[in-house]
Design a protein around this motif. Structure first.
Motif, PDB file in Angstrom:
ATOM      1  N   LEU A   1       0.462  -1.358  -0.096  1.00  0.00           N
ATOM      2  CA  LEU A   1       0.033  -0.043   0.196  1.00  0.00           C
ATOM      3  C   LEU A   1       1.251   1.476   0.118  1.00  0.00           C
ATOM      4  CD1 LEU A   1      -2.936  -0.813   2.331  1.00  0.00           C
ATOM      5  CD2 LEU A   1      -3.401  -0.917   0.027  1.00  0.00           C
ATOM      6  N   ASP A   2       1.907   1.032  -0.108  1.00  0.00           N
ATOM      7  CA  ASP A   2       2.963   1.916  -0.457  1.00  0.00           C
ATOM      8  C   ASP A   2       3.030   2.333  -1.747  1.00  0.00           C
ATOM      9  OD1 ASP A   2       3.469   2.957   2.294  1.00  0.00           O
ATOM     10  OD2 ASP A   2       5.540   1.555   2.091  1.00  0.00           O
TER      11      ASP A   2
ATOM     12  N   VAL B   1      -5.407   6.421   7.837  1.00  0.00           N
ATOM     13  CA  VAL B   1      -4.598   5.518   7.130  1.00  0.00           C
ATOM     14  C   VAL B   1      -3.634   4.769   6.855  1.00  0.00           C
ATOM     15  CG1 VAL B   1      -4.345   5.638   4.630  1.00  0.00           C
ATOM     16  CG2 VAL B   1      -6.347   7.342   4.853  1.00  0.00           C
ATOM     17  N   GLY B   2      -2.723   5.662   7.825  1.00  0.00           N
ATOM     18  CA  GLY B   2      -1.403   4.663   8.459  1.00  0.00           C
ATOM     19  C   GLY B   2      -1.579   3.483   9.023  1.00  0.00           C
ATOM     20  N   VAL B   3      -3.159   3.385  10.353  1.00  0.00           N
ATOM     21  CA  VAL B   3      -2.593   2.308  10.836  1.00  0.00           C
ATOM     22  C   VAL B   3      -3.278   0.921   9.659  1.00  0.00           C
ATOM     23  CG1 VAL B   3      -4.697   1.594  12.811  1.00  0.00           C
ATOM     24  CG2 VAL B   3      -3.011   4.158  13.118  1.00  0.00           C
TER      25      VAL B   3
ATOM     26  N   SER C   1      -0.794  -0.068   7.913  1.00  0.00           N
ATOM     27  CA  SER C   1       0.365  -1.522   8.742  1.00  0.00           C
ATOM     28  C   SER C   1      -0.560  -2.384   8.421  1.00  0.00           C
ATOM     29  CB  SER C   1       0.416  -0.657  10.007  1.00  0.00           C
ATOM     30  OG  SER C   1       1.435   1.132   9.214  1.00  0.00           O
ATOM     31  N   ILE C   2      -1.881  -2.374   9.292  1.00  0.00           N
ATOM     32  CA  ILE C   2      -2.725  -3.581   9.518  1.00  0.00           C
ATOM     33  C   ILE C   2      -3.426  -4.481   8.182  1.00  0.00           C
ATOM     34  CG2 ILE C   2      -4.625  -4.737   9.749  1.00  0.00           C
ATOM     35  CD1 ILE C   2      -5.413  -2.486  11.813  1.00  0.00           C
ATOM     36  N   ILE C   3      -3.090  -4.022   6.771  1.00  0.00           N
ATOM     37  CA  ILE C   3      -3.108  -4.696   5.659  1.00  0.00           C
ATOM     38  C   ILE C   3      -1.664  -5.445   5.468  1.00  0.00           C
ATOM     39  CG2 ILE C   3      -3.463  -4.915   3.491  1.00  0.00           C
ATOM     40  CD1 ILE C   3      -6.051  -4.032   4.870  1.00  0.00           C
ATOM     41  N   GLY C   4      -0.717  -4.855   5.431  1.00  0.00           N
ATOM     42  CA  GLY C   4       0.908  -4.848   5.607  1.00  0.00           C
ATOM     43  C   GLY C   4       1.142  -5.985   6.377  1.00  0.00           C
ATOM     44  N   PHE C   5       1.096  -6.117   7.580  1.00  0.00           N
ATOM     45  CA  PHE C   5       0.875  -6.985   8.710  1.00  0.00           C
ATOM     46  C   PHE C   5       0.456  -8.476   7.612  1.00  0.00           C
ATOM     47  CE2 PHE C   5       0.053  -8.949  12.546  1.00  0.00           C
ATOM     48  CZ  PHE C   5       1.157  -9.588  12.911  1.00  0.00           C
ATOM     49  N   VAL C   6      -1.325  -8.337   7.902  1.00  0.00           N
ATOM     50  CA  VAL C   6      -1.703  -9.824   7.455  1.00  0.00           C
ATOM     51  C   VAL C   6      -0.920 -10.020   5.915  1.00  0.00           C
ATOM     52  CG1 VAL C   6      -3.834 -10.066   6.625  1.00  0.00           C
ATOM     53  CG2 VAL C   6      -3.900  -9.022   8.278  1.00  0.00           C
TER      54      VAL C   6
END
Length: 317
Positions: free
Chosen positions: A247-248, A289-291, A294-299
């Motif tokens: 998402l970056d 949006v940052g949170v 981060s959650i999507i990237g972690f999953v």
């Protein structure tokens, strides 16, 4: 007969200490070397995580974190209910997938080609030429593109016009914007990405190639059965790491190349965050949006790591 090495003798005072304390004291200098790295991550990575509370506040710059009122999940509702959110997600995911699909294979191909070159000076020359663009900032890359493709005044656009071939529009054309981002990123980062694969190729045992040659295997057979399996784990590792930042989508490059005429295909989450957070001084919604990112990237990292292990890869852990 050769026996096992005897354990180091303990001083009389050490026998009274717990085992963990004796271990710590024995390796004290190694632990001391770890202190700067641990301090770096604590100071610059873990302590700033306290700022995540901004995503759940109506943050006011003058009142600070402790004085700003709590709003719960209102900032997340604002993000998900925004009419721009579907377009931003679509553009971000498309650009990220394009980078993963089209940018990782050139790195591997270049590394394989360099690995086959036997003339040392020629190999170093090619590697230097392909690695050089990595040191250019995106501002300089955009300046190069502008000098060639500026509407009405670029070298290429002027050449097309003078030859009677019509006008060519690259920088402000929605159809060309995404391919332009992908191609410029390939040109800039392929040489650097190839270094990682070259390091992995250097770790392959040469005896495998010698055995394959004795068995009659040619270069293509060796490539397929030895070289590619030798870099498979590195390739999977890089894919997992890129999925974590899916998402970056490369904020710096997109923000520099972005213009009003290509917002529909080039505006991503990070550029939207920048405009809302820096230009409009609204910090809570971008923090939400940052949170979310981060959650999507972690999953995605957890899922990709599990799939990598299931299909025989080593994964990250």
């Amino acid at each position: 007969m050769r026996g096992t090495a005897p354990a180091p003798a303990l001083m009389p005072g050490e026998r009274m200490k717990p085992k963990w304390m004796r271990t710590f004291w024995r390796y004290r200098w190694l632990y001391l070397f770890m202190v700067p790295g641990i301090a770096y991550y604590i100071i610059f990575h873990y302590i700033p995580m306290f700022g995540l509370v901004v995503a759940f506040q109506n943050y006011n710059l003058m009142e600070g974190i402790f004085g700003s009122p709590w709003v719960g999940l209102d900032n997340f509702r604002t993000v998900f209910s925004s009419p721009d959110f579907p377009v931003l997600i679509k553009n971000t995911l498309l650009l990220s997938f394009y980078r993963i699909i089209f940018n990782m294979l050139p790195d591997l191909v270049l590394a394989l080609m360099l690995n086959e070159i036997r003339v040392r000076w020629f190999k170093k020359t090619i590697q230097t030429l392909t690695y050089g663009p990595h040191f250019l900032s995106w501002i300089i890359v955009y300046g190069i593109m502008f000098s060639f493709f500026a509407p009405g005044s670029g070298l290429v656009t002027t050449f097309f016009r003078d030859m009677g071939w019509g006008s060519i529009d690259v920088l402000t054309n929605s159809e060309w914007f995404r391919p332009m981002l992908v191609l410029t990123d390939i040109w800039k980062s392929t040489g650097y990405g190839a270094i990682i694969y070259l390091a992995a190729l250097a770790g392959i045992n040469n005896e495998l190639y010698e055995s394959a040659s004795m068995d009659g295997a040619g270069r293509w057979r060796q490539l397929w059965h030895i070289t590619l399996p030798g870099v498979r784990d590195v390739f999977i590792l890089l894919v997992i790491l890129r999925l974590g930042s899916i998402l970056d989508a490369g904020f710096e490059q997109v923000y520099i190349f972005l213009n009003v005429r290509v917002y529909d295909v080039g505006d991503i989450l990070d550029t939207w965050i920048f405009r809302r957070g820096i230009e409009q001084m609204d910090f809570s919604v971008p923090a939400a949006v940052g949170v979310f990112k981060s959650i999507i990237g972690f999953v995605l990292v957890l899922g990709a790591n599990k799939l990598a292990k299931r299909f025989g890869g080593s994964g990250i852990w």
